[in-house]
Design an enzyme around this catalytic site. Sequence first.
Site, PDB file in Angstrom:
ATOM      1  N   ASP A  27      -4.894  -1.406  -4.665  1.00 45.45           N
ATOM      2  CA  ASP A  27      -3.721  -1.080  -3.858  1.00 45.45           C
ATOM      3  C   ASP A  27      -2.484  -1.004  -4.761  1.00 45.45           C
ATOM      4  OD1 ASP A  27      -2.688  -0.877  -1.047  1.00 45.45           O
ATOM      5  OD2 ASP A  27      -1.504  -2.600  -1.683  1.00 45.45           O
ATOM      6  N   GLU A  55      -4.613   3.309  -6.365  1.00 42.03           N
ATOM      7  CA  GLU A  55      -3.743   4.013  -5.428  1.00 42.03           C
ATOM      8  C   GLU A  55      -2.400   4.221  -6.111  1.00 42.03           C
ATOM      9  OE1 GLU A  55      -1.365   3.625  -1.222  1.00 42.03           O
ATOM     10  OE2 GLU A  55      -1.562   1.956  -2.605  1.00 42.03           O
TER      11      GLU A  55
HETATM   12  C1  NOJ Z   1      -0.699   0.712   0.227  1.00 43.49           C
HETATM   13  C2  NOJ Z   1      -1.573   0.591   1.417  1.00 43.49           C
HETATM   14  O1  NOJ Z   1      -2.394   1.726   1.475  1.00 43.49           O
HETATM   15  C3  NOJ Z   1      -0.670   0.464   2.614  1.00 43.49           C
HETATM   16  O2  NOJ Z   1      -1.406   0.526   3.814  1.00 43.49           O
HETATM   17  C4  NOJ Z   1       0.087  -0.818   2.501  1.00 43.49           C
HETATM   18  O3  NOJ Z   1       1.031  -0.906   3.551  1.00 43.49           O
HETATM   19  C5  NOJ Z   1       0.841  -0.902   1.170  1.00 43.49           C
HETATM   20  N1  NOJ Z   1       0.011  -0.509   0.061  1.00 43.49           N
HETATM   21  C6  NOJ Z   1       1.277  -2.304   0.901  1.00 43.49           C
HETATM   22  O4  NOJ Z   1       0.158  -3.104   0.614  1.00 43.49           O
END
Ligand code: NOJ
Length: 560
Positions: A221, A280
């Site tokens: 993440d 991500e």
């Molecule tokens: C990215 C995640 O995909 C999202 O859903 C989340 O709110 C943020 N990171 C914070 O963790």
Amino acid sequence: MNRTGVASVVTSPRFGDDWWRRGVVYQVYPRSFADTDGDGVGDLRGIIDHLDHLGRDGLGIDAIWLSPIYPSPGRDVGYDVSDHRRVDPLFGSEDDFDELVSESHRRGIRVVLDLVMNHTSDRHPWFVASRASRSGPYADWYIWRDPAGFAPDGTPLPPNNWVSWFGGPAWTYESARRQFYHHTFLVEQPELDWRTPGVEAAQFEMVQGWLDRGVDGFRLDTFNVFLKHPEMLANPARRGTSAWTRQVHRFDIDQPDQPALIARFRAIVDRAPGRMSVGEMFVGTTEGAAVLTTDRHLVFDWELMTQPWRAHAFRAAIRRRERAFGPDRWPTIVLSNHDQPRHASRLAASIDASEAERDAIAKAAATIELTSRGTPFLYYGEEIGMGDVRIPLAESVDPPTARVDPEFQWWDRSQSRTPLPWSGGPGAGFTTARPWLRLGDDATTRNVASQRADPDSVLACYRRLLAARCEQRSLQDGTLVLTDAGDPTVLAYRRSGSGGEILVMVAFDRRGAYVRLPAPRRGAGWRPVAGTHPDLPARVESRSPHRLRPFEGLVLVADG
Ligand code: NOJ
């Protein structure tokens, strides 16, 4: 080793250690997949019960990525973790998790976990200890800074100008320490300080723990946010439409020592072959994603996800991705995820398509997603053409939605996280209770069971395309070169690799198109092997005109 002391190993997978580039990953959003204990929330047993939908005799995917399953107060619906090493009882037991891994592996499906390592929940014991005092073992595990000064009324001023992605300042004052802590996301998601050695050691120990339980990979993440500039310098200003976009995020994300941190993480993951990770990319560019991509560590870029349903837009997006990633870096292919509008409704809306056209566009988009260069990441429900569901504000479970701030616009992510309808009838086969988020109004007709029975359904189309992708090695490893099919409303490209030459054509127009196929390098024509429509033309001669039906996608192999 799982809790019974046995390491689960994937049995007869379709691909070997390079599955992360040849295979297809399917994102399961556990809350919305299937509920077996009657509380209205999906759970791990629900995933186990439906593995056959995903396995070889169903869709035929190669790995599942589970959105966070860890204990969490749920402020950011699971992305605020209070213990990274355990399973939230909401989803089941530790044994259920081990069973999910072994049952997946038994079907040749690998398991990828979502690791949220940038921040924790404010209820995490580390933060509870850290916020209580400036001394103690966790005192410097989060990003704490003194106030920059005090307003005339004595209010402490934040250390710098950084702002939160979820609106408001990125700093919250803690009177017990007389300091601010940093959070890129919610106030309840304090940022860990990865420059404190204990943090990295603890996180990597946790990673090792999941690997020991048989996990095959991780989605990281917001992985380009872990490190901040050591001096926490103020971000420069620029023109923008919100507090966030009016800053150049030079010092709060994408720091130069980030790749070295990921290399240390990869060294642990690489202790056994065949394990992947995918980062991500938070708010970055396609070029930025490409730069951070390394062997077995993919990075999401959002180029394809942000296009309208126009051939020229997809052509330009593919061209930009090909240029950015080049021959040596492997891209991902993503059209939907839990943070964005679902592409079935988004793409249809981009051309004011009718309800009937929506499924045709979903199939055509699937053709691109499953045949262009990169590893596809499907989002649960897209295989039946699920769209966004309108959620009344009172039912929203996405906290930033409730923020009233002229500086902040937000799309309610609850709309793309609704339960998967398995069948018609009450609860749609998802639950016997009231679902945690409402089902779509179309659940009685748009569901897995009804589409399984229909050879012309979106689901049937996904199955055909996934089977073709599995059979055609060039779709897995080939180069991609855009080509001209003689009509600007058609996207066409060639894939060339270890399995010979493939041509893909997708008609973006509701009237279809007349195309003139380029000649294969070897052979006289092309043989269709899969497409949006269940009936395929027998053979298509190159250079002679061929009519593509409205929104038709065709995958053809060179035929000698
Ligand atoms: C990215 C995640 O995909 C999202 O859903 C989340 O709110 C943020 N990171 C914070 O963790």
